[in-house]
Scaffold this active site. Structure first.
Site, short mmCIF file in Angstrom:
data_model
loop_
_atom_site.label_atom_id
_atom_site.label_comp_id
_atom_site.label_asym_id
_atom_site.label_seq_id
_atom_site.Cartn_x
_atom_site.Cartn_y
_atom_site.Cartn_z
N ARG A 180 0.83 -1.22 0.00
CA ARG A 180 0.00 0.00 0.00
C ARG A 180 0.86 1.27 0.00
O ARG A 180 0.50 2.28 0.60
CB ARG A 180 -0.96 0.04 1.20
CG ARG A 180 -1.95 -1.09 1.26
CD ARG A 180 -2.94 -1.08 0.09
NE ARG A 180 -3.75 -2.28 0.13
CZ ARG A 180 -3.40 -3.43 -0.47
NH1 ARG A 180 -2.31 -3.53 -1.20
NH2 ARG A 180 -4.19 -4.48 -0.38
N SER A 231 -10.73 -1.15 3.61
CA SER A 231 -10.09 -1.53 4.87
C SER A 231 -9.62 -0.27 5.60
O SER A 231 -8.90 0.55 5.01
CB SER A 231 -8.87 -2.42 4.61
OG SER A 231 -9.28 -3.59 3.97
N GLU A 301 -5.09 2.70 6.93
CA GLU A 301 -4.88 2.61 5.47
C GLU A 301 -5.59 3.80 4.81
O GLU A 301 -5.16 4.31 3.79
CB GLU A 301 -5.44 1.28 4.94
CG GLU A 301 -5.25 1.13 3.44
CD GLU A 301 -5.47 -0.29 2.95
OE1 GLU A 301 -5.20 -1.25 3.70
OE2 GLU A 301 -5.93 -0.43 1.81
C1 LIG Z 1 -15.75 -0.94 -0.81
C2 LIG Z 1 -14.27 -0.67 -0.97
C3 LIG Z 1 -13.42 -1.72 -1.24
C4 LIG Z 1 -12.04 -1.50 -1.38
N1 LIG Z 1 -11.23 -2.56 -1.64
C5 LIG Z 1 -9.91 -2.35 -1.80
C6 LIG Z 1 -9.04 -3.45 -2.11
O1 LIG Z 1 -9.46 -4.59 -2.25
N2 LIG Z 1 -7.72 -3.18 -2.25
C7 LIG Z 1 -7.20 -1.92 -2.12
O2 LIG Z 1 -5.98 -1.75 -2.28
N3 LIG Z 1 -8.01 -0.87 -1.85
C8 LIG Z 1 -9.34 -1.05 -1.69
N4 LIG Z 1 -10.15 0.02 -1.41
C9 LIG Z 1 -9.57 1.36 -1.21
C10 LIG Z 1 -9.45 2.21 -2.49
O3 LIG Z 1 -10.45 1.86 -3.44
C11 LIG Z 1 -8.06 2.10 -3.13
O4 LIG Z 1 -7.05 2.56 -2.24
C12 LIG Z 1 -7.96 2.88 -4.44
O5 LIG Z 1 -6.73 2.58 -5.03
C13 LIG Z 1 -8.05 4.40 -4.24
O6 LIG Z 1 -8.22 4.96 -5.54
P1 LIG Z 1 -8.98 6.33 -5.73
O7 LIG Z 1 -8.92 6.68 -7.17
O8 LIG Z 1 -10.33 6.28 -5.13
O9 LIG Z 1 -8.04 7.31 -4.91
P2 LIG Z 1 -8.46 8.45 -3.90
O10 LIG Z 1 -9.18 7.85 -2.74
O11 LIG Z 1 -9.13 9.57 -4.63
O12 LIG Z 1 -7.03 8.94 -3.44
C14 LIG Z 1 -6.18 8.06 -2.74
C15 LIG Z 1 -4.78 8.72 -2.69
O13 LIG Z 1 -4.26 8.75 -4.00
C16 LIG Z 1 -3.97 10.09 -4.39
N5 LIG Z 1 -4.28 10.22 -5.81
C17 LIG Z 1 -5.46 10.06 -6.44
N6 LIG Z 1 -5.32 10.24 -7.76
C18 LIG Z 1 -4.01 10.55 -7.96
C19 LIG Z 1 -3.22 10.87 -9.09
N7 LIG Z 1 -3.74 10.91 -10.32
N8 LIG Z 1 -1.90 11.14 -8.91
C20 LIG Z 1 -1.33 11.10 -7.69
N9 LIG Z 1 -2.02 10.80 -6.58
C21 LIG Z 1 -3.34 10.53 -6.72
C22 LIG Z 1 -4.81 10.98 -3.50
O14 LIG Z 1 -4.19 12.25 -3.32
C23 LIG Z 1 -4.82 10.18 -2.21
O15 LIG Z 1 -3.65 10.44 -1.49
C24 LIG Z 1 -11.52 -0.18 -1.26
C25 LIG Z 1 -12.40 0.89 -1.01
C26 LIG Z 1 -13.76 0.66 -0.87
C27 LIG Z 1 -14.68 1.82 -0.62
#
Ligand SMILES: Cc1cc2nc3c(=O)[nH]c(=O)nc-3n(C[C@H](O)[C@H](O)[C@H](O)COP(=O)(O)OP(=O)(O)OC[C@H]3O[C@@H](n4cnc5c(N)ncnc54)[C@H](O)[C@@H]3O)c2cc1C
Length: 326
Positions: A180, A231, A301
């Site tokens: 992560r 998580s 996380e």
């Molecule tokens: C129901 C559910 C299930 C999930 N299951 C998992 C799983 O199985 N495995 C897992 O790893 N995660 C899981 N997650 C967490 C999440 O979906 C992941 O961490 C995902 O990768 C976050 O992506 P996001 O686009 O939503 O990022 P955001 O939540 O918008 O941002 C996360 C971080 O990334 C940064 N960021 C976003 N876009 C960029 C960019 N273009 N450049 C640089 N930085 C950026 C943001 O500044 C922030 O620091 C889950 C979440 C939910 C709600």
């Protein structure tokens, strides 16, 4: 603050076509459905718009906060009056390169990426099909599930480096991917724009069957009917966060509208009307209780904003603040 207001004015004047949402409630951009208004949310429609936006921000010494799908962030109730968020959601290009690798821009959802790989008969991204994030957020978090992580399939990443106003392409080996974590957490000035993913040829039927199987597992084990950010805590070495929380008797434990999911103790859910403070206080309680019982320190996380978020911790010793791990 002055710099931010000047930057917003210049964005309006110089980039009139760009979506710029002012005083935008972050609850509308968070999978938790929590968060007060941010001063501004800029949504460039392509890479040119993004670089022009970043140039204005840089000239005014404004550091934007990149935003993907908001599926891993807890935004504060009181809002972010001095923050501009830069959403990469409109960067949606996705195609097959001549050498068989996949090119995807930062805003492409991980589910769409996995489905595209399946259509091409390419295996390796099945694990990502149910993760509700984007390529940009996923790479920053090195998102993973069911034994797979983005680092396993990433070939190279292109990012914009704000301090230098330069685009860089780096091979996956230089992305410092860990559990992560990635190099993109080292500086807020690194905005992921796109990536190339290299996969193996496979049978479409088998890839599709694997994705269905993992989807069923998720629906079976995770509280997908309630808002959450996945998580809440990282997996501590040698343990599973959910198992420790469950053994500590915290399944179902609630603070206001926030609750440790009754279905999966690793998730904190918004069962209705949860505030950011509810979630934070609940996470503090979980962390302290697990530490008292098992001497294992849980690290969040979920990204908790703003990083200097300070709340009075009135739980009994050992007093521990949540360390913002990202
Ligand atoms: C129901 C559910 C299930 C999930 N299951 C998992 C799983 O199985 N495995 C897992 O790893 N995660 C899981 N997650 C967490 C999440 O979906 C992941 O961490 C995902 O990768 C976050 O992506 P996001 O686009 O939503 O990022 P955001 O939540 O918008 O941002 C996360 C971080 O990334 C940064 N960021 C976003 N876009 C960029 C960019 N273009 N450049 C640089 N930085 C950026 C943001 O500044 C922030 O620091 C889950 C979440 C939910 C709600």
């Amino acid at each position: 603050m002055e710099n931010l207001e000047k930057a917003i004015q210049e964005i309006k004047e110089q980039l009139p076509g760009m979506t710029l949402l002012e005083n935008e409630p972050m609850s509308a951009h968070s999978s938790f459905h929590i968060g007060g208004p941010a001063r501004a949310l800029a949504v460039p429609s392509d890479l040119t718009g993004l670089t022009r936006l970043c140039a204005i921000l840089r000239e005014n010494h404004v550091a934007p906060f990149p935003l993907g799908n908001g599926s891993n962030i807890l935004f504060p109730d009181e809002g972010l009056p001095d923050l501009l968020l830069l959403s990469t959601e409109k960067l949606q290009k996705l195609f097959l390169l001549p050498d068989g690798a996949i090119y995807a821009e930062a805003g492409v959802s991980l589910s769409r990426l996995a489905a595209f790989a399946c259509e091409q008969g390419l295996t390796g991204l099945e694990f990502a099909s149910g993760i509700p994030g984007t390529v940009g957020g996923g790479l920053r978090m090195n998102a993973g599930a069911y034994g797979g992580e983005l680092k396993d399939v990433t070939d190279s990443v292109v990012y914009y480096y704000l301090p230098e106003q330069m685009l860089y392409e780096i091979p996956a080996a230089n992305c410092m991917f860990g559990y992560r974590s990635s190099i993109f957490q080292k500086s807020a000035g690194m905005v992921v724009l796109s990536a190339v993913f290299r996969l193996q040829p496979g049978s479409k039927e088998e890839i599709s069957a694997k994705m269905r199987e993992l989807g069923e597992k998720r629906r079976d084990k995770q509280p997908l009917d309630l808002p959450s950010a996945g998580s809440a805590f990282k997996r501590p070495e040698g343990h599973f966060a959910a198992a420790l929380i469950d053994q500590a008797g915290l399944k179902g434990y609630a603070v206001g509208g926030a609750q440790v999911s009754e279905k999966h103790a690793g998730f904190v859910v918004n069962r209705g009307g949860a505030t950011s403070k509810d979630v934070y206080d609940l996470m503090m309680h979980v962390r302290n209780t697990v530490y008292e019982q098992f001497q294992v320190e849980l690290q969040p996380e979920i990204i908790i904003l703003p990083p200097d978020y300070t709340l009075v911790d009135d739980t009994p010793a050992p007093k521990r603040n949540l360390v913002i791990g990202n």
